[in-house]
Design a protein around this motif. Structure first.
Motif, PDB file in Angstrom:
ATOM      1  N   MET A  45       0.836  -1.172   0.000  1.00  0.00           N
ATOM      2  CA  MET A  45       0.000   0.000   0.000  1.00  0.00           C
ATOM      3  C   MET A  45       0.882   1.236   0.000  1.00  0.00           C
ATOM      4  SD  MET A  45      -2.840   1.188   2.819  1.00  0.00           S
ATOM      5  CE  MET A  45      -4.333   0.627   2.045  1.00  0.00           C
ATOM      6  N   LEU A  46       0.472   2.244  -0.769  1.00  0.00           N
ATOM      7  CA  LEU A  46       1.224   3.482  -0.911  1.00  0.00           C
ATOM      8  C   LEU A  46       0.316   4.659  -0.591  1.00  0.00           C
ATOM      9  CD1 LEU A  46       3.818   4.991  -1.972  1.00  0.00           C
ATOM     10  CD2 LEU A  46       2.675   5.006  -4.191  1.00  0.00           C
ATOM     11  N   LEU A  47       0.790   5.578   0.248  1.00  0.00           N
ATOM     12  CA  LEU A  47       0.091   6.820   0.555  1.00  0.00           C
ATOM     13  C   LEU A  47       1.002   7.977   0.174  1.00  0.00           C
ATOM     14  CD1 LEU A  47      -1.199   5.985   4.157  1.00  0.00           C
ATOM     15  CD2 LEU A  47      -2.478   5.829   2.017  1.00  0.00           C
ATOM     16  N   VAL A  48       0.429   9.029  -0.430  1.00  0.00           N
ATOM     17  CA  VAL A  48       1.225  10.179  -0.858  1.00  0.00           C
ATOM     18  C   VAL A  48       0.578  11.460  -0.352  1.00  0.00           C
ATOM     19  CG1 VAL A  48       2.152  11.453  -2.832  1.00  0.00           C
ATOM     20  CG2 VAL A  48       1.934   8.969  -2.967  1.00  0.00           C
ATOM     21  N   GLN A  49       1.418  12.346   0.190  1.00  0.00           N
ATOM     22  CA  GLN A  49       0.983  13.669   0.605  1.00  0.00           C
ATOM     23  C   GLN A  49       2.067  14.655   0.176  1.00  0.00           C
ATOM     24  OE1 GLN A  49       1.153  15.145   4.734  1.00  0.00           O
ATOM     25  NE2 GLN A  49      -1.080  15.352   4.597  1.00  0.00           N
ATOM     26  N   GLY A  50       1.806  15.372  -0.921  1.00  0.00           N
ATOM     27  CA  GLY A  50       2.798  16.310  -1.434  1.00  0.00           C
ATOM     28  C   GLY A  50       4.071  15.585  -1.829  1.00  0.00           C
TER      29      GLY A  50
ATOM     30  N   HIS B 141      -0.448  18.318   7.236  1.00  0.00           N
ATOM     31  CA  HIS B 141       0.411  19.322   6.614  1.00  0.00           C
ATOM     32  C   HIS B 141      -0.435  20.563   6.402  1.00  0.00           C
ATOM     33  CE1 HIS B 141       2.721  21.476   3.524  1.00  0.00           C
ATOM     34  NE2 HIS B 141       3.763  20.821   3.977  1.00  0.00           N
ATOM     35  N   GLU B 142       0.154  21.713   6.579  1.00  0.00           N
ATOM     36  CA  GLU B 142      -0.584  22.971   6.493  1.00  0.00           C
ATOM     37  C   GLU B 142      -1.197  23.223   5.117  1.00  0.00           C
ATOM     38  OE1 GLU B 142       2.383  22.472   7.820  1.00  0.00           O
ATOM     39  OE2 GLU B 142       2.582  23.574   9.692  1.00  0.00           O
ATOM     40  N   GLU B 143      -0.617  22.668   4.053  1.00  0.00           N
ATOM     41  CA  GLU B 143      -1.092  22.957   2.696  1.00  0.00           C
ATOM     42  C   GLU B 143      -1.763  21.763   2.011  1.00  0.00           C
ATOM     43  OE1 GLU B 143       2.565  24.262   0.965  1.00  0.00           O
ATOM     44  OE2 GLU B 143       2.198  26.343   1.532  1.00  0.00           O
ATOM     45  N   HIS B 144      -1.944  20.661   2.725  1.00  0.00           N
ATOM     46  CA  HIS B 144      -2.555  19.469   2.143  1.00  0.00           C
ATOM     47  C   HIS B 144      -3.671  18.958   3.051  1.00  0.00           C
ATOM     48  CE1 HIS B 144       0.774  19.207  -0.683  1.00  0.00           C
ATOM     49  NE2 HIS B 144       1.625  19.271   0.326  1.00  0.00           N
ATOM     50  N   LEU B 145      -4.583  18.200   2.464  1.00  0.00           N
ATOM     51  CA  LEU B 145      -5.610  17.554   3.275  1.00  0.00           C
ATOM     52  C   LEU B 145      -4.970  16.463   4.131  1.00  0.00           C
ATOM     53  CD1 LEU B 145      -8.446  17.156   0.617  1.00  0.00           C
ATOM     54  CD2 LEU B 145      -8.350  18.805   2.499  1.00  0.00           C
ATOM     55  N   PRO B 146      -5.497  16.208   5.325  1.00  0.00           N
ATOM     56  CA  PRO B 146      -4.961  15.119   6.153  1.00  0.00           C
ATOM     57  C   PRO B 146      -5.116  13.781   5.436  1.00  0.00           C
ATOM     58  CG  PRO B 146      -6.513  16.465   7.395  1.00  0.00           C
ATOM     59  CD  PRO B 146      -6.612  16.894   5.972  1.00  0.00           C
ATOM     60  N   ILE B 147      -4.195  12.878   5.717  1.00  0.00           N
ATOM     61  CA  ILE B 147      -4.260  11.526   5.174  1.00  0.00           C
ATOM     62  C   ILE B 147      -4.344  10.550   6.338  1.00  0.00           C
ATOM     63  CG2 ILE B 147      -2.956   9.728   3.981  1.00  0.00           C
ATOM     64  CD1 ILE B 147      -1.832  11.804   2.174  1.00  0.00           C
ATOM     65  N   LYS B 148      -5.311   9.631   6.257  1.00  0.00           N
ATOM     66  CA  LYS B 148      -5.443   8.601   7.281  1.00  0.00           C
ATOM     67  C   LYS B 148      -4.402   7.515   7.015  1.00  0.00           C
ATOM     68  CE  LYS B 148      -8.525   5.129   9.100  1.00  0.00           C
ATOM     69  NZ  LYS B 148      -9.767   4.408   8.896  1.00  0.00           N
ATOM     70  N   VAL B 149      -3.606   7.231   8.034  1.00  0.00           N
ATOM     71  CA  VAL B 149      -2.581   6.200   7.963  1.00  0.00           C
ATOM     72  C   VAL B 149      -3.045   5.037   8.833  1.00  0.00           C
ATOM     73  CG1 VAL B 149      -0.160   5.656   8.408  1.00  0.00           C
ATOM     74  CG2 VAL B 149      -0.797   7.967   7.657  1.00  0.00           C
TER      75      VAL B 149
ATOM     76  N   TRP C 147       5.202   1.546   8.531  1.00  0.00           N
ATOM     77  CA  TRP C 147       5.299   2.303   7.290  1.00  0.00           C
ATOM     78  C   TRP C 147       6.708   2.864   7.123  1.00  0.00           C
ATOM     79  CZ3 TRP C 147       0.992   2.814   4.129  1.00  0.00           C
ATOM     80  CH2 TRP C 147      -0.218   2.415   4.687  1.00  0.00           C
ATOM     81  N   LYS C 148       7.243   2.750   5.935  1.00  0.00           N
ATOM     82  CA  LYS C 148       8.519   3.363   5.578  1.00  0.00           C
ATOM     83  C   LYS C 148       8.217   4.712   4.951  1.00  0.00           C
ATOM     84  CE  LYS C 148      12.631   2.547   2.761  1.00  0.00           C
ATOM     85  NZ  LYS C 148      13.280   1.589   1.834  1.00  0.00           N
ATOM     86  N   VAL C 149       8.933   5.756   5.382  1.00  0.00           N
ATOM     87  CA  VAL C 149       8.707   7.117   4.906  1.00  0.00           C
ATOM     88  C   VAL C 149       9.723   7.430   3.813  1.00  0.00           C
ATOM     89  CG1 VAL C 149       8.639   9.547   5.564  1.00  0.00           C
ATOM     90  CG2 VAL C 149       7.914   7.789   7.204  1.00  0.00           C
ATOM     91  N   GLY C 150       9.230   7.980   2.713  1.00  0.00           N
ATOM     92  CA  GLY C 150      10.115   8.384   1.625  1.00  0.00           C
ATOM     93  C   GLY C 150       9.767   9.781   1.157  1.00  0.00           C
ATOM     94  N   THR C 151      10.680  10.381   0.400  1.00  0.00           N
ATOM     95  CA  THR C 151      10.415  11.684  -0.208  1.00  0.00           C
ATOM     96  C   THR C 151      10.512  11.540  -1.711  1.00  0.00           C
ATOM     97  OG1 THR C 151      12.739  12.295   0.072  1.00  0.00           O
ATOM     98  CG2 THR C 151      11.207  13.093   1.734  1.00  0.00           C
ATOM     99  N   VAL C 152       9.612  12.234  -2.400  1.00  0.00           N
ATOM    100  CA  VAL C 152       9.586  12.191  -3.856  1.00  0.00           C
ATOM    101  C   VAL C 152      10.850  12.856  -4.370  1.00  0.00           C
ATOM    102  CG1 VAL C 152       8.326  12.945  -5.902  1.00  0.00           C
ATOM    103  CG2 VAL C 152       7.067  12.228  -3.864  1.00  0.00           C
ATOM    104  N   ARG C 153      11.457  12.213  -5.360  1.00  0.00           N
ATOM    105  CA  ARG C 153      12.679  12.728  -5.955  1.00  0.00           C
ATOM    106  C   ARG C 153      12.436  12.907  -7.448  1.00  0.00           C
ATOM    107  NH1 ARG C 153      16.474  12.304  -2.187  1.00  0.00           N
ATOM    108  NH2 ARG C 153      18.311  12.397  -3.465  1.00  0.00           N
ATOM    109  N   GLU C 154      13.146  13.836  -8.038  1.00  0.00           N
ATOM    110  CA  GLU C 154      13.048  14.018  -9.481  1.00  0.00           C
ATOM    111  C   GLU C 154      14.440  13.950 -10.082  1.00  0.00           C
ATOM    112  OE1 GLU C 154      11.133  17.770 -10.100  1.00  0.00           O
ATOM    113  OE2 GLU C 154      12.835  18.919  -9.401  1.00  0.00           O
ATOM    114  N   TYR C 155      14.482  13.525 -11.329  1.00  0.00           N
ATOM    115  CA  TYR C 155      15.762  13.384 -12.013  1.00  0.00           C
ATOM    116  C   TYR C 155      15.812  14.384 -13.156  1.00  0.00           C
ATOM    117  CZ  TYR C 155      19.622  11.387 -14.655  1.00  0.00           C
ATOM    118  OH  TYR C 155      20.809  11.212 -15.320  1.00  0.00           O
ATOM    119  N   ASP C 156      16.887  15.154 -13.216  1.00  0.00           N
ATOM    120  CA  ASP C 156      17.109  16.105 -14.302  1.00  0.00           C
ATOM    121  C   ASP C 156      18.080  15.457 -15.278  1.00  0.00           C
ATOM    122  OD1 ASP C 156      17.934  18.123 -16.003  1.00  0.00           O
ATOM    123  OD2 ASP C 156      18.094  19.630 -14.423  1.00  0.00           O
TER     124      ASP C 156
END
Length: 102
Positions: free
Chosen positions: A1-6, A69-77, A82-91
């Motif tokens: 299962m994957l949950l994303v917030q920003g 998060h102040e700028e996103h809707l709450p997410i029910k966990v 759960w392992k926490v990750g951050t979205v990364r982008e590749y240039d």
């Protein structure tokens, strides 16, 4: 299962890795990621166990909690680990990977 917030995502895992270290709650709660510019944070204020190993955070929740998060809707966990990750982008032009800034 994957949950994303920003720019933060959570992946449900079966168990904690070995040698994790407990992360203490601060005044704002359990902060999973903090904005570099705004100071906003992805945080959980309910009681959980938060662990860290090699710079990666892990949440252990015995019951459902909310990721805020102040700028996103709450997410029910859901309860679980759960392992926490951050979205990364590749240039491809710079041949560089970077963390997405929320």
């Amino acid at each position: 299962m994957l949950l994303v917030q920003g720019d933060v995502f959570l992946v449900k895992v079966d168990s904690l890795p070995t040698d994790v270290k407990r992360v203490k709650r601060i005044e704002r709660g359990y902060v999973l990621a903090e904005g570099e510019v705004t100071g906003h944070a992805h945080a959980i204020v309910e009681d959980i166990n938060l662990y860290q190993r090699d710079g990666v955070l892990y949440i252990e929740a015995s019951e459902p909690v909310n990721l805020l998060h102040e700028e996103h809707l709450p997410i029910k966990v859901d309860a679980g680990i759960w392992k926490v990750g951050t979205v990364r982008e590749y240039d491809p032009f710079a041949e560089h990977e970077r963390v997405v800034v929320d």
